[in-house]
Structure formats: structure tokens, C-alpha cells
Design a protein around this motif. Structure first.
Motif, mmCIF file in Angstrom:
data_model
loop_
_atom_site.group_PDB
_atom_site.id
_atom_site.type_symbol
_atom_site.label_atom_id
_atom_site.label_comp_id
_atom_site.label_asym_id
_atom_site.label_seq_id
_atom_site.Cartn_x
_atom_site.Cartn_y
_atom_site.Cartn_z
ATOM 1 N N UNK B 158 30.329 4.219 8.639
ATOM 2 C CA UNK B 158 30.136 3.145 9.626
ATOM 3 C C UNK B 158 31.495 2.725 10.186
ATOM 4 N N UNK B 159 31.506 2.428 11.490
ATOM 5 C CA UNK B 159 32.759 2.119 12.174
ATOM 6 C C UNK B 159 33.174 0.654 12.068
ATOM 7 N N UNK B 160 32.298 -0.221 11.602
ATOM 8 C CA UNK B 160 32.553 -1.662 11.633
ATOM 9 C C UNK B 160 33.882 -2.028 10.958
ATOM 10 N N UNK B 161 34.537 -3.068 11.478
ATOM 11 C CA UNK B 161 35.743 -3.605 10.840
ATOM 12 C C UNK B 161 35.343 -4.899 10.116
ATOM 13 N N UNK B 162 36.107 -5.219 9.073
ATOM 14 C CA UNK B 162 35.802 -6.426 8.296
ATOM 15 C C UNK B 162 36.751 -7.560 8.676
ATOM 16 N N UNK B 168 45.617 -14.309 9.464
ATOM 17 C CA UNK B 168 45.986 -13.019 10.071
ATOM 18 C C UNK B 168 45.343 -11.913 9.246
ATOM 19 N N UNK B 169 44.342 -11.258 9.814
ATOM 20 C CA UNK B 169 43.621 -10.205 9.099
ATOM 21 C C UNK B 169 44.547 -8.995 8.877
ATOM 22 N N UNK B 170 44.847 -8.643 7.609
ATOM 23 C CA UNK B 170 45.741 -7.501 7.358
ATOM 24 C C UNK B 170 45.003 -6.170 7.498
ATOM 25 N N UNK B 171 44.575 -5.903 8.731
ATOM 26 C CA UNK B 171 43.698 -4.761 9.007
ATOM 27 C C UNK B 171 44.331 -3.431 8.585
ATOM 28 N N UNK B 172 45.606 -3.261 8.957
ATOM 29 C CA UNK B 172 46.234 -1.970 8.647
ATOM 30 C C UNK B 172 46.383 -1.761 7.145
ATOM 31 N N UNK B 173 46.720 -2.855 6.465
ATOM 32 C CA UNK B 173 46.860 -2.770 5.011
ATOM 33 C C UNK B 173 45.519 -2.365 4.368
ATOM 34 N N UNK B 174 44.450 -2.962 4.868
ATOM 35 C CA UNK B 174 43.123 -2.632 4.317
ATOM 36 C C UNK B 174 42.758 -1.177 4.581
ATOM 37 N N UNK B 175 43.013 -0.738 5.820
ATOM 38 C CA UNK B 175 42.688 0.663 6.149
ATOM 39 C C UNK B 175 43.477 1.620 5.255
ATOM 40 N N UNK B 176 44.755 1.250 4.951
ATOM 41 C CA UNK B 176 45.592 2.110 4.112
ATOM 42 C C UNK B 176 45.034 2.181 2.690
ATOM 43 N N UNK B 177 44.633 0.985 2.162
ATOM 44 C CA UNK B 177 44.057 0.948 0.810
ATOM 45 C C UNK B 177 42.784 1.791 0.766
ATOM 46 N N UNK B 178 41.979 1.684 1.808
ATOM 47 C CA UNK B 178 40.723 2.437 1.851
ATOM 48 C C UNK B 178 41.001 3.936 1.951
ATOM 49 N N UNK B 179 41.972 4.317 2.738
ATOM 50 C CA UNK B 179 42.323 5.748 2.841
ATOM 51 C C UNK B 179 42.754 6.292 1.487
ATOM 52 N N UNK B 180 43.594 5.515 0.811
ATOM 53 C CA UNK B 180 44.007 5.890 -0.554
ATOM 54 C C UNK B 180 42.795 6.070 -1.462
ATOM 55 N N UNK B 181 41.868 5.119 -1.349
ATOM 56 C CA UNK B 181 40.684 5.147 -2.206
ATOM 57 C C UNK B 181 39.825 6.364 -1.928
#
Lengths: 344, 344
Positions: B158-162, B168-181
Motif C-alpha cells: 500500500x502506498x499510504x503515508x503515515x 514535524x513528521x520524520x518521514x524520511x527516517x521512517x521510510x529508512x527504518x522500514x527499508x531496513x526492516x
């Protein structure tokens, strides 16, 4: 500043003792399956009005339902707040529970039947201290619990006799089990006087330990406590008195326990300086099968039934209204197609 | 026959994920202690109106309190019934909880962060099936939960963002953590499409697993479900849709989440065919410090705040009344001696 809507809180402590597996001690014991499932089912009935993880409503072979249905009926009429504390359940219930670290109670013929008693007492005491409420009504459900209550009373050196969920109280059988238990713990009657935690660990059950802790913590912070139940709550009161508390303490029970000639509850409550409230639900005015069994001396009390009746009475509800709701709850759960007249 | 007084039931699933311990992901993370105590404290605040086993009310360094206080305020006004499900708490809370076997959630950089996901999903599903209620409102509390929600959305394809509890939503940080996961689980985005239990086990947290199970069970027995919350509940909805359910499903959130430009909740809710309710508590009408922090973009949602506001609105309560009660709850718990004017 904030007005809490929960000035009256009703807490059910649900647990087990393997003492119940001995023949002839408990009404629930007529069906071994009910011994382990009854406390969890009672918790679900009080919380949700029907079984959730359990499949059945506890009903004795003669048709006497668990007194949880009476307490639930009153709760549906009054809407009081309920919490359940896990006082040693064998399996998780579908009702939300507070954990105080109580494990399953072993047979009081064992040397150390309630190893979790000290921890559960202290955790329950802390919980009772912190609970934001003006008055606490404490209830129990534990098959076989009158025998362990007798064990605690004897260990403390109290003379009181306990009642029974059976029409014929097996007094001699209970005394024999307690004597065995005292011998297994190398104790004489009265050896644990002034030592409530030792008494309940060696001769009691995890529900008594939890209730005594809850009561002790609540009264330490000036919360009014009413023990809702019969002679098991008398044992709780004895534990709290032997712990040194001399202040006010209520006991609310049914007329069925108060009128049980095999246990002189009124005299024992007087000796422990308890404010006794006895409520008669007037089940003799009905020919509904569930009420007839109570009138015949079955169940008598449990799951805070006497406390719920006292709350109903205090709120100005008539017992006729309580009976109608109890009949409706029973018919809905136990006998979905009542024969004409049963609802009268 | 029996009229149950609990036709509307509110269930809070409280749990943890070690993902929250990563820097900069959660408002609760500003104080590491709050990471593990917040879910239990929220459960106690919702249940009792004050902390019982926890010592503190979760408040961010800038003074933004947990949204539990808003939900509690509405509950004090409406009196709806609450149950808490243990979705992987680190320590027992003083609130009564239902167990579904959920353990603490590990960091989603681990290969198998939620080994209890399948069991918790199924136990929650059975519980949801059996709950006697007409409508269920489901809430969550789990610090770091938007990052695991993003993990689940990506695993499902799913493409949705959280959204975020930080201004300040740390969007990039979250995407990085998810990529790692995803890499740690040897997965590509979308690899778990149609496999909700796998998605939540490998990339989610125990609260999402429990909520998805509860929802699935409830809708199987025709109980209406409203997911009360923000983009974490969007992930729950995605899990339920990927499990094959195509029927009606509600999402009730706050205007703070709906208006968060970094996450387009309205579009994502539309794609998942959710009945969206957005409620604005009008905190900008107040200069109370707690409300100012929400207006500044902190917290935004949580502990079912958006659902509670929707229930208040449906019951005809004005938001001014909700604000007054929220201010009173906050002042009573956090700031017992308010300066004049703060209650306005």
C-alpha cells in the motif's frame, strides 16, 4: 475538580483452589469441568452479560444457576463499574483482569498450597491503596472456597463456622480436610493468630489472599470497604483484623447465608466488629426454577450477590424488579424458550 | 429478552514495539521511560481517570498530554463501557486487561519482530467473534506505532503515508527504518500482499496484529466496527482488507491527523473504502496549554481520541463541553493548581 463517575466500584476476585476437587465440598464440584471454568465464566457473565471464552453458564445439576446472574441483573439495573482481579485462574478469561501475581491454589492438604499468597497480598494491597474510588465492594468466585475459608479461620484461631453452596453443609467433611491441612503444615489451630499472610498461605487460597490485600490497602487510604459475600468474606475480615486493622468494615450478604443454621454468620460478624447488611431477594415469591433452587438452600451467595442486593436496596430498587431482571437474564442465557408462567 | 446496557463498546489495545527506541520517531521517545510506561498509563487513565500502578501522566517536554485525557474526558461525560486488551505490554498495568497472548514487539529491523502475531491475531479474532455488542470502537496506544504501521503498509504494497505524534513528521527516517526492516526480513514492498498475518509479523507490531484480529472476528459476526485513530488504524484497515473482508468498516479520527499534509489520510481511507469520520475538537478556541500543543501539531491522535470525539458529537455533546472537561481532567492530574484563566 474532575468529578469521577465511579465513586462506587465493584471488584470481583476470581480464582481456584484444588481443594474443590475433593468429593462433596462444592456445588460446582458436581461437574468436575465446572470447577475450573466457573470462576472465569462468572467473570465474563458479570462483565459482559454472557459467556465469551467459556461456553456455558454454570448451572448445578438441579438447575441452580451461578449467583453471578443475580449480580449481573442488578448491574444491568444500576450500571455500577466492575473490575475483575485474577486471583489464581487456571486459564485466561475473556473478561479483562488485573494481575496481582496470584497462581492457582493447591489442595490445602499440601504443605504449601498458596506459595503466591505473600506476593498477591502485597500487589493487591498496593492496587487497593491507589484505586481512585470512594467505596469499594469486594466479591469472590472460587469453587471450594468455603473449605479454605474454614482453614484460614482455624489457622487464625477463630471459632466461626462456614456456610456451603450445597443445601446440606458438609461440616464434618470440611473440618476433616482442615485438620489434615493443619497437620500437613505442622500447625495447630490458632498457630497463625496475628499472622494473616502465613494463615492464608498455609491454609487458604489465592482469592482470600488477594481480597485481604485489597481490603488492607483500601482502608489504609480511607476507602470504605464492604466485603460482599458470605462466610468466605468472614475469613477475609478475620485476616484483615489479624493484620491489625480495627476500623470500620462492612459485610453484605444474602438472607440465605445469614439464615444458615450450620454457620452463625451474625454472631461471627459481631465478634469481628463488622457492619453487617443482610438482604433478602424474596425469591420465595417466585416459582421460577432458578429462584426455587436458592430458596431450597443451593448456592446461597457468591460473586457478590449479597452486595449487589444491598446496592439495589440502597438505590431504592424493589426486589421485585431485581427478580424480574434475574429471571430475564436466566431465561435468556440458560433456557431461551421459557414455558409460559416462568417469567412471573 | 435481556436488554444489555452495553450496546456500544470501546476497546483499547495497549502494547509496545522496541522500534520506538530509535531516535526521533515518537513524541513519547523524548523521555525513554515514557516509551515503556505510556501504554499502561494510558490504559489506567482511560479506565480509572488517574494513574494506578504508574506514577505519572504521560506529558511531552513541551506540555502536550497523552490524548488518553481527551478520551477519558469524553468517557466521563458519556459513560461508555471500556475494555483494555494487552497487545504486548512490558509490565502489568493496573487496568484490567484481556490477554490474547501478545508479547512485546521487537524492533522491525529484526528478522522476526512479532513472533506472537499469528497467535494474538487468532485469539483476538475469537474474542471479537464472541463479544456481545452491537458496535465496537477500537483504539490503540503504542509509542513508535506509526513507523510499524508504515512497515505493514509497505509490506502489503500500500502506498499510504503515515502521520506522526511530532509536529514535524520524520518521514524520511521512517521510510529508512522500514527499508531496513524489509531487507532484514528479505522482503520487497508488496511481498506480503494478501497475507496480513505475515505482514504484521515481519514488519508490524503486536497492537496492529491484535486490532486486525479483533476487527476480523467482530465483522464475521456482523458487529459494526469503527477504527478509532489515525494512520495506525489505516494500517489495521489495510490488514483487514488484505484478509479478504470487503464489507463496511469505519475510521474515526481527529482533524489534526486528517489535516496532516505529510499523510493524505482522506485519500488513503477512500482507497481502502472506509467510512471516514473526522472531528475537530476546536482546541484553537482555547488558550489552555494542553490544547495549544495539539493545535501546534503534537500528539494529534491516539487512545481513540478521534473516536471519542465522534461519539461525543453523535450524542449531541458540544465540543465546548468536551474542552471544559478535558481541561478539568488535565488540571486535576497534571497541574493541580491552575493559574486563573486556564480553565476558560
Amino acid at each position: 475538580m474532575t468529578r469521577s463517575p465511579e465513586t462506587t466500584r465493584f471488584i470481583l476476585v476470581a480464582g481456584t483452589t484444588e481443594t474443590a476437587q475433593r468429593d462433596g465440598l462444592s456445588a460446582a464440584g458436581a461437574d468436575p469441568e465446572l470447577l475450573s471454568t466457573t470462576p472465569g465464566a462468572d467473570a465474563e457473565l458479570l462483565t459482559y452479560g454472557r459467556p465469551v471464552r467459556t461456553d456455558t453458564v454454570p448451572v448445578s445439576p438441579s438447575g441452580c444457576p451461578t449467583p453471578a446472574l443475580v449480580t449481573r441483573a442488578v448491574r444491568e439495573l444500576l450500571g455500577f463499574d466492575v473490575a475483575v482481579v485474577d486471583g489464581g485462574l487456571t486459564e485466561p478469561t475473556g473478561a479483562p483482569t488485573v494481575s496481582v501475581g496470584a497462581g492457582v491454589g493447591r489442595d490445602i492438604g499440601d504443605q504449601d498450597p498458596v506459595p503466591t499468597a505473600y506476593g498477591a497480598f502485597e500487589a493487591a494491597r498496593q492496587y487497593g491503596r491507589k484505586l481512585p474510588t470512594d467505596e469499594l465492594w469486594l466479591a469472590e468466585t472460587i469453587p471450594g472456597g468455603t473449605t479454605t475459608a474454614l482453614g484460614v479461620l482455624r489457622a487464625l484461631g477463630e471459632e466461626a463456622m462456614v456456610s456451603s453452596s450445597l443445601p446440606e453443609n458438609p461440616v464434618e467433611r470440611k473440618e476433616r480436610v482442615v485438620s489434615e491441612g493443619l497437620a500437613a503444615s505442622s500447625m495447630q489451630p490458632g498457630d497463625a493468630a496475628g499472622e494473616p499472610k502465613r494463615a492464608v498461605r498455609r491454609m487458604g487460597d489465592p482469592v482470600l489472599a488477594t481480597l485481604a490485600g485489597l481490603t488492607t490497602g483500601a482502608v489504609e487510604t480511607d476507602t470504605a470497604v464492604t466485603l460482599a459475600g458470605g462466610t468466605q468474606q468472614l475469613a477475609v475480615a478475620a485476616l484483615v483484623r489479624h493484620g491489625g486493622y480495627e476500623g470500620s468494615l462492612g459485610l453484605a450478604t444474602t438472607s440465605y447465608v445469614a439464615d444458615d443454621g450450620t454457620a452463625d454468620l451474625r454472631a461471627s460478624a459481631g465478634e469481628l466488629d463488622l457492619d453487617l447488611t443482610v438482604t433478602d431477594p424474596g425469591f420465595d415469591a417466585s416459582d421460577h426454577v432458578a429462584m426455587e433452587r436458592f430458596v431450597a438452600g443451593e448456592a446461597k451467595e457468591g460473586v457478590g450477590m449479597g452486595g449487589a442486593l444491598a446496592l439495589a436496596d440502597r438505590a431504592g430498587l424493589g426486589m421485585a424488579e431485581v427478580r424480574d431482571r434475574f429471571a430475564a437474564v436466566y431465561d435468556d442465557l440458560v433456557d431461551p424458550e421459557p414455558t409460559p408462567g416462568e417469567l412471573a
